[in-house]
Scaffold this active site. Structure first.
Site, PDB file in Angstrom:
ATOM      1  N   SER A 135      36.180  42.719  37.875  1.00 32.73           N
ATOM      2  CA  SER A 135      36.958  41.835  36.602  1.00 32.73           C
ATOM      3  C   SER A 135      37.448  40.485  37.087  1.00 32.73           C
ATOM      4  CB  SER A 135      38.161  42.712  36.104  1.00 32.73           C
ATOM      5  OG  SER A 135      39.071  41.759  35.373  1.00 32.73           O
ATOM      6  N   TYR A 159      46.897  46.960  37.872  1.00 35.02           N
ATOM      7  CA  TYR A 159      45.346  47.104  37.389  1.00 35.02           C
ATOM      8  C   TYR A 159      44.480  46.419  38.362  1.00 35.02           C
ATOM      9  CZ  TYR A 159      41.065  45.875  35.096  1.00 35.02           C
ATOM     10  OH  TYR A 159      39.776  45.714  34.837  1.00 35.02           O
ATOM     11  N   LYS A 163      41.234  47.123  41.269  1.00 41.31           N
ATOM     12  CA  LYS A 163      40.105  46.326  41.435  1.00 41.31           C
ATOM     13  C   LYS A 163      40.005  45.487  42.589  1.00 41.31           C
ATOM     14  CE  LYS A 163      38.373  47.457  37.401  1.00 41.31           C
ATOM     15  NZ  LYS A 163      37.354  48.382  37.237  1.00 41.31           N
TER      16      LYS A 163
HETATM   17  C1  WQD Z   1      42.774  37.451  25.265  1.00 48.13           C
HETATM   18  C2  WQD Z   1      43.766  36.320  24.556  1.00 48.13           C
HETATM   19  C3  WQD Z   1      46.072  36.743  24.877  1.00 48.13           C
HETATM   20  C4  WQD Z   1      46.153  40.133  21.913  1.00 48.13           C
HETATM   21  C5  WQD Z   1      42.207  41.455  29.729  1.00 48.13           C
HETATM   22  C6  WQD Z   1      42.455  41.629  31.029  1.00 48.13           C
HETATM   23  C7  WQD Z   1      41.468  41.619  31.813  1.00 48.13           C
HETATM   24  C8  WQD Z   1      40.385  42.193  31.150  1.00 48.13           C
HETATM   25  C9  WQD Z   1      39.971  41.636  29.965  1.00 48.13           C
HETATM   26  C10 WQD Z   1      39.526  44.363  32.015  1.00 48.13           C
HETATM   27  C11 WQD Z   1      44.782  36.088  25.393  1.00 48.13           C
HETATM   28  C12 WQD Z   1      45.491  36.651  23.307  1.00 48.13           C
HETATM   29  C13 WQD Z   1      45.504  39.088  22.632  1.00 48.13           C
HETATM   30  C14 WQD Z   1      46.730  40.040  20.892  1.00 48.13           C
HETATM   31  C15 WQD Z   1      46.577  37.395  21.280  1.00 48.13           C
HETATM   32  N1  WQD Z   1      39.904  43.658  31.055  1.00 48.13           N
HETATM   33  N2  WQD Z   1      46.021  37.811  22.392  1.00 48.13           N
HETATM   34  N3  WQD Z   1      47.135  38.583  20.537  1.00 48.13           N
HETATM   35  O1  WQD Z   1      44.321  39.214  28.748  1.00 48.13           O
HETATM   36  O2  WQD Z   1      42.373  37.674  28.635  1.00 48.13           O
HETATM   37  O3  WQD Z   1      42.023  39.921  29.578  1.00 48.13           O
HETATM   38  O4  WQD Z   1      41.161  41.864  29.318  1.00 48.13           O
HETATM   39  O5  WQD Z   1      38.969  43.994  33.127  1.00 48.13           O
HETATM   40  O6  WQD Z   1      41.594  42.426  32.966  1.00 48.13           O
HETATM   41  O7  WQD Z   1      43.393  41.092  31.421  1.00 48.13           O
HETATM   42  O8  WQD Z   1      42.274  39.673  27.176  1.00 48.13           O
HETATM   43  O9  WQD Z   1      41.808  40.354  24.891  1.00 48.13           O
HETATM   44  O10 WQD Z   1      44.152  40.909  26.174  1.00 48.13           O
HETATM   45  O11 WQD Z   1      43.814  38.387  25.637  1.00 48.13           O
HETATM   46  O12 WQD Z   1      47.060  36.407  21.149  1.00 48.13           O
HETATM   47  O13 WQD Z   1      47.262  40.802  20.069  1.00 48.13           O
HETATM   48  O14 WQD Z   1      44.076  36.540  23.296  1.00 48.13           O
HETATM   49  O15 WQD Z   1      47.098  36.016  24.926  1.00 48.13           O
HETATM   50  O16 WQD Z   1      45.141  34.554  25.582  1.00 48.13           O
HETATM   51  P1  WQD Z   1      42.855  38.937  28.706  1.00 48.13           P
HETATM   52  P2  WQD Z   1      43.015  40.051  26.094  1.00 48.13           P
END
Ligand code: WQD
Length: 350
Positions: A135, A159, A163
């Protein structure tokens, strides 16, 4: 036995009933592989496998599902005794960042212990070809974007640390035994669903990730989306991420397997799987509204702890090493995710 009979074409896929695993398994079948899936169904449901069989059609006779847990090493040994695998794709593991902070023991048990068991059994059976589901989280909070594979590695959650530990194990194995060929696929943000709309992401409980949450607001299952932070130094104040269609991701795994089989002394190679472009949270909301024809109500709230401002992939390594790049854009991701959501509002719940 139906599986593993054909040399160089049988693959053991862990976590193959999950979101990325299920889409990759269908792609492997399309490319002529034989597939044995292990999944403990901790974060996946049997109904997903039934749908995979439907979508596989007559290719389903090259697919087999074994419900078992990688934390039970004897179970893995049993499977490796019965089959002759040419490679392994390792997806299985827990992946909720927040949960890993609250309950790190789950992550060292499910992710690290499972990986160690799997790798030891592979070594005992001289199966040393691995595509590992890593990841972009192993880059920590990126110091510059686009992020290429030479960017320093660090963990920003238990997490992410699991990885990184598993990546390090593969790097050490490759140093000690040139027989190991490992490709570490570092995904950016996987979204979308199979174009049939029959399989897709099925988060249990309140979605941590953006797109499943947006989907549930569009379906009227949740009142509104909280946008975590609107004061970031980006074009509209919200975070930037590299969203990649799960169908592109699946093809990336097949390209990685092909590379592995045709490269005798590969060693351990990290490769980013991303589009190379970033989208903001507000842009994703808009794209989903256009694809669904629904309004996605949202409110701007303070930043979420641990979020990076902007993350997107440098894609040169994947293009040069795998001859692979993404074909699908955000509109395709939202269209396919909406087809899944509107056909199956309750995902795999029957
Ligand atoms: C994306 C953007 C949030 C939810 C995660 C893991 C990473 C990988 C992919 C496994 C961010 C914003 C989110 C919400 C929001 N997973 N957001 N409101 O954090 O980039 O990555 O998933 O490998 O390890 O960390 O993905 O979808 O959680 O967030 O505003 O209810 O959406 O702040 O900017 P992220 P995400």
């Amino acid at each position: 036995d139906v599986v593993g009979a054909v040399k160089g074409r049988s693959v053991f896929v862990t976590g193959g009933i999950g979101f990325i695993g299920s889409h990759t398994v269908l792609c492997l079948l399309e490319h002529g592989y034989y597939v044995v899936i292990i999944d403990n169904l901790d974060n996946a449901v049997q109904e997903a496998y039934r749908r995979m069989q439907e979508l596989a059609g007559d290719r389903a006779d090259r697919m087999k599902f074994i419900k078992a847990d990688l934390r039970c090493k004897p179970d893995i040994e049993e499977i490796f005794k019965e089959h002759s695998f040419d490679a392994v794709i390792h997806f299985a593991g827990r992946k909720a960042v927040g949960e890993s902070v609250q309950q790190p023991w789950l992550y060292y048990d499910h992710n690290v212990l499972s990986a160690i068991n799997l790798i030891e059994v592979m070594r005992e059976h001289n199966v040393k070809n691995m595509v590992f589901s890593s990841s972009c989280t192993v880059y920590g909070n990126p110091s510059k974007v686009p992020i290429d594979e030479t960017h320093p590695l660090s963990a920003v959650s238990p997490y992410g640390r699991t990885k990184l530990i598993i990546e390090d194990i593969f790097r050490d194995y490759a140093e000690a035994d040139k027989g190991w060929r490992t490709i570490l696929l570092r995904y950016f943000n996987p979204v979308g669903a199979h174009p049939s709309g029959k399989i897709g992401e099925h988060p249990v409980g309140i979605p941590n990730n953006l797109m499943p949450y947006i989907q549930q607001v569009a379906l009227g299952q949740r009142p509104e989306l909280s946008v975590f932070g609107s004061d970031y130094p980006t074009r509209d104040g919200t975070c930037v991420r590299d969203y990649i269609h799960v169908m592109d991701l699946a093809e990336g795994h097949v390209a990685a397997l092909d590379k592995l089989f045709r490269t005798p002394s590969l060693g351990c190679v990290p490769i980013n799987l991303g589009t190379g472009t970033g989208s903001t949270v507000l842009e994703m909301i808009k794209a989903f509204e256009e694809a669904s024809g629904k309004t996605v109500k949202y409110k701007l709230v303070p930043r979420r702890q641990g979020d990076s401002v902007a993350v997107w992939a440098a894609t040169e390594t994947a293009e040069q090493q795998l001859g692979w790049k993404t074909k699908l854009g955000v509109d395709d991701m939202c269209r396919d995710q909406w087809k899944w959501a509107s056909q199956y509002p309750k995902g795999y719940e029957v």
